[in-house]
Design a protein around this motif. Structure first.
Motif, PDB file in Angstrom:
ATOM      1  N   UNK A 202       0.825  -1.208   0.000  1.00 29.26           N
ATOM      2  CA  UNK A 202       0.000   0.000   0.000  1.00 29.26           C
ATOM      3  C   UNK A 202       0.864   1.265   0.000  1.00 29.26           C
ATOM      4  N   UNK A 203       0.368   2.308  -0.672  1.00 28.41           N
ATOM      5  CA  UNK A 203       1.067   3.594  -0.709  1.00 28.41           C
ATOM      6  C   UNK A 203       0.123   4.684  -0.200  1.00 28.41           C
ATOM      7  N   UNK A 204       0.602   5.479   0.755  1.00 28.20           N
ATOM      8  CA  UNK A 204      -0.141   6.617   1.282  1.00 28.20           C
ATOM      9  C   UNK A 204       0.417   7.892   0.665  1.00 28.20           C
ATOM     10  N   UNK A 205      -0.466   8.671   0.032  1.00 31.25           N
ATOM     11  CA  UNK A 205      -0.074   9.963  -0.527  1.00 31.25           C
ATOM     12  C   UNK A 205      -0.925  11.027   0.142  1.00 31.25           C
ATOM     13  N   UNK A 206      -0.280  11.973   0.802  1.00 31.13           N
ATOM     14  CA  UNK A 206      -1.032  13.035   1.481  1.00 31.13           C
ATOM     15  C   UNK A 206      -0.609  14.398   0.937  1.00 31.13           C
ATOM     16  N   UNK A 207      -1.590  15.271   0.786  1.00 27.75           N
ATOM     17  CA  UNK A 207      -1.395  16.557   0.138  1.00 27.75           C
ATOM     18  C   UNK A 207      -1.829  17.676   1.080  1.00 27.75           C
ATOM     19  N   UNK A 208      -0.836  18.380   1.627  1.00 27.14           N
ATOM     20  CA  UNK A 208      -1.129  19.534   2.473  1.00 27.14           C
ATOM     21  C   UNK A 208      -0.791  20.843   1.781  1.00 27.14           C
ATOM     22  N   UNK A 209      -0.064  20.747   0.659  1.00 25.02           N
ATOM     23  CA  UNK A 209       0.273  21.932  -0.125  1.00 25.02           C
ATOM     24  C   UNK A 209       1.096  22.966   0.614  1.00 25.02           C
ATOM     25  N   UNK A 210       1.753  22.551   1.726  1.00 20.39           N
ATOM     26  CA  UNK A 210       2.516  23.511   2.516  1.00 20.39           C
ATOM     27  C   UNK A 210       1.644  24.329   3.459  1.00 20.39           C
ATOM     28  N   UNK A 211       0.330  24.104   3.422  1.00 22.16           N
ATOM     29  CA  UNK A 211      -0.599  24.853   4.271  1.00 22.16           C
ATOM     30  C   UNK A 211      -1.069  24.031   5.464  1.00 22.16           C
ATOM     31  N   UNK A 212      -1.077  22.693   5.303  1.00 23.35           N
ATOM     32  CA  UNK A 212      -1.431  21.787   6.393  1.00 23.35           C
ATOM     33  C   UNK A 212      -0.343  20.719   6.488  1.00 23.35           C
ATOM     34  N   UNK A 213      -0.153  20.178   7.693  1.00 22.42           N
ATOM     35  CA  UNK A 213       0.870  19.159   7.875  1.00 22.42           C
ATOM     36  C   UNK A 213       0.526  17.901   7.070  1.00 22.42           C
ATOM     37  N   UNK A 214       1.504  17.407   6.341  1.00 17.53           N
ATOM     38  CA  UNK A 214       1.339  16.198   5.538  1.00 17.53           C
ATOM     39  C   UNK A 214       2.718  15.661   5.204  1.00 17.53           C
ATOM     40  N   UNK A 215       2.803  14.360   4.971  1.00 14.71           N
ATOM     41  CA  UNK A 215       4.089  13.755   4.613  1.00 14.71           C
ATOM     42  C   UNK A 215       4.565  14.347   3.286  1.00 14.71           C
ATOM     43  N   UNK A 216       5.840  14.707   3.230  1.00 15.31           N
ATOM     44  CA  UNK A 216       6.384  15.353   2.034  1.00 15.31           C
ATOM     45  C   UNK A 216       6.683  14.372   0.913  1.00 15.31           C
ATOM     46  N   UNK A 217       6.624  13.082   1.240  1.00 13.06           N
ATOM     47  CA  UNK A 217       6.826  12.046   0.215  1.00 13.06           C
ATOM     48  C   UNK A 217       5.815  10.922   0.446  1.00 13.06           C
ATOM     49  N   UNK A 218       5.465  10.197  -0.601  1.00 11.56           N
ATOM     50  CA  UNK A 218       4.579   9.034  -0.410  1.00 11.56           C
ATOM     51  C   UNK A 218       5.204   8.034   0.556  1.00 11.56           C
ATOM     52  N   UNK A 219       4.362   7.367   1.351  1.00  9.29           N
ATOM     53  CA  UNK A 219       4.821   6.359   2.317  1.00  9.29           C
ATOM     54  C   UNK A 219       4.336   4.994   1.825  1.00  9.29           C
ATOM     55  N   UNK A 220       5.272   4.064   1.678  1.00 12.65           N
ATOM     56  CA  UNK A 220       4.941   2.752   1.113  1.00 12.65           C
ATOM     57  C   UNK A 220       5.134   1.639   2.138  1.00 12.65           C
ATOM     58  N   UNK A 221       4.238   0.633   2.090  1.00 11.41           N
ATOM     59  CA  UNK A 221       4.330  -0.528   2.976  1.00 11.41           C
ATOM     60  C   UNK A 221       3.278  -0.476   4.065  1.00 11.41           C
ATOM     61  N   UNK A 222       2.586  -1.593   4.288  1.00  8.59           N
ATOM     62  CA  UNK A 222       1.473  -1.636   5.242  1.00  8.59           C
ATOM     63  C   UNK A 222       1.900  -1.228   6.649  1.00  8.59           C
ATOM     64  N   UNK A 223       3.026  -1.735   7.118  1.00 10.05           N
ATOM     65  CA  UNK A 223       3.445  -1.426   8.491  1.00 10.05           C
ATOM     66  C   UNK A 223       3.765   0.051   8.660  1.00 10.05           C
TER      67      UNK A 223
END
Length: 298
Positions: A202-223
């Motif tokens: 699984x890959x998590x992609x989060x988009x805060x656009x610099x306005x809200x906290x979010x991971x700056x890179x996609x996170x891969x792997x279930x754990x």
């Protein structure tokens, strides 16, 4: 005295507005930019001699395509300067969009992200051909290339997208079941429950656009993804709730913090497990969702 020519132009534009918006949105991934393209289309349309137009739908689609292609090229610079991953702007959609399997797939977050990997002309050709079944001659006139060249571009784009899209269509009920299991595991802080519903890759992609906290890179792997969510929940100062909704024609969660919209979470499901999690937190991309007015596409 009424201007019947202006009335006819307005009637045609209104009749095809939803279709034109969907064309522009699928090409751009941004509702705000799609609305701007429609405004530009309208300004050009009212100057057209309607007596010379044999197919109003095709003519309007051609104007929209050209304006979208211009904007797509200019958006490239904007995306390059964007903070963190860029996700499409989520759309709150009506139930009929969810029931139209082909339309729901064509505007899904998962496919829109795949379209982001196409060059501008390939994306435009793919959308017109695959999502709207526009003929090669018509596409050629819209993008300024020969029909033979358009056929080659369409073939190349289709091959690229097919290699990256889900192998099988997933029903709304399957997506909803995976989403409910995911939400239940988050609410009960159940690590095993998360691992059960998340695919190993699984890959998590989060988009805060610099306005809200979010991971700056996609996170891969279930754990890693499970750990990211559980640790994030532990740091939230307030009450988080997830409200089932339809985003881009697919089941999703409207996430609220103390009653206020915090973001939209959409997922990609394959073989009953979640292979992609897309979390849009950038407030500039939540305007349509916050309006609470579902859109009818096409």
């Amino acid at each position: 005295m009424r201007d019947h020519t202006a009335d006819a132009a307005t009637d045609a534009f209104v009749a095809y507005r939803n279709l034109l918006f969907t064309v522009a949105y699928e090409m751009l991934g941004s509702a705000a930019d799609a609305e701007d393209v429609l405004q530009e289309t309208w300004l050009r349309w009212v100057k057209v001699d309607l007596e010379q137009v044999h197919d109003q739908r095709a003519y309007l689609a051609r104007i929209t395509t050209r304006q979208s292609l211009n904007r797509l090229r200019s958006m490239k610079r904007r995306k390059e300067a964007y903070v963190g991953p860029w996700l499409p702007e989520p759309l709150l959609t009506t139930p009929d969009v969810t029931q139209d399997v082909e339309l729901a797939e064509s505007v899904s977050m998962a496919l829109m992200l795949v379209l982001e990997t196409l060059p501008p002309t390939e994306r435009v050709v793919f959308v017109l051909r695959e999502a709207f079944d526009v003929g090669y001659d018509e596409i050629a006139a819209a993008v300024g290339k020969s029909p033979a060249a358009v056929r080659q571009i369409a073939h190349r784009a289709r091959r690229h997208v097919d290699a990256r899209r889900p192998r099988e269509a997933v029903s709304p009920s399957q997506t909803r079941a995976a989403l409910e299991a995911f939400q239940r595991a988050l609410e009960t802080r159940d690590p095993q429950g998360l691992l059960d519903v998340l695919a190993p890759g699984v890959v998590l992609v989060s988009d805060g656009g610099g306005l809200k906290q979010a991971a700056l890179r996609p996170i891969a792997g279930a754990e890693k993804v499970a750990r990211m969510f559980l640790s994030g929940l532990g740091k939230v100062a307030g009450t988080l709730t997830g409200e089932p909704t339809a985003i881009n024609g697919n089941p999703a969660l409207l996430v609220r913090l103390d009653g206020e919209i915090d973001g939209v979470m959409a997922i990609r499901v394959e073989d009953a497990r979640i292979t992609g999690v897309y979390y849009v937190r950038n407030p500039d991309k939540l305007t349509h969702v916050a309006s609470e007015t579902p859109l009818t596409l096409r």
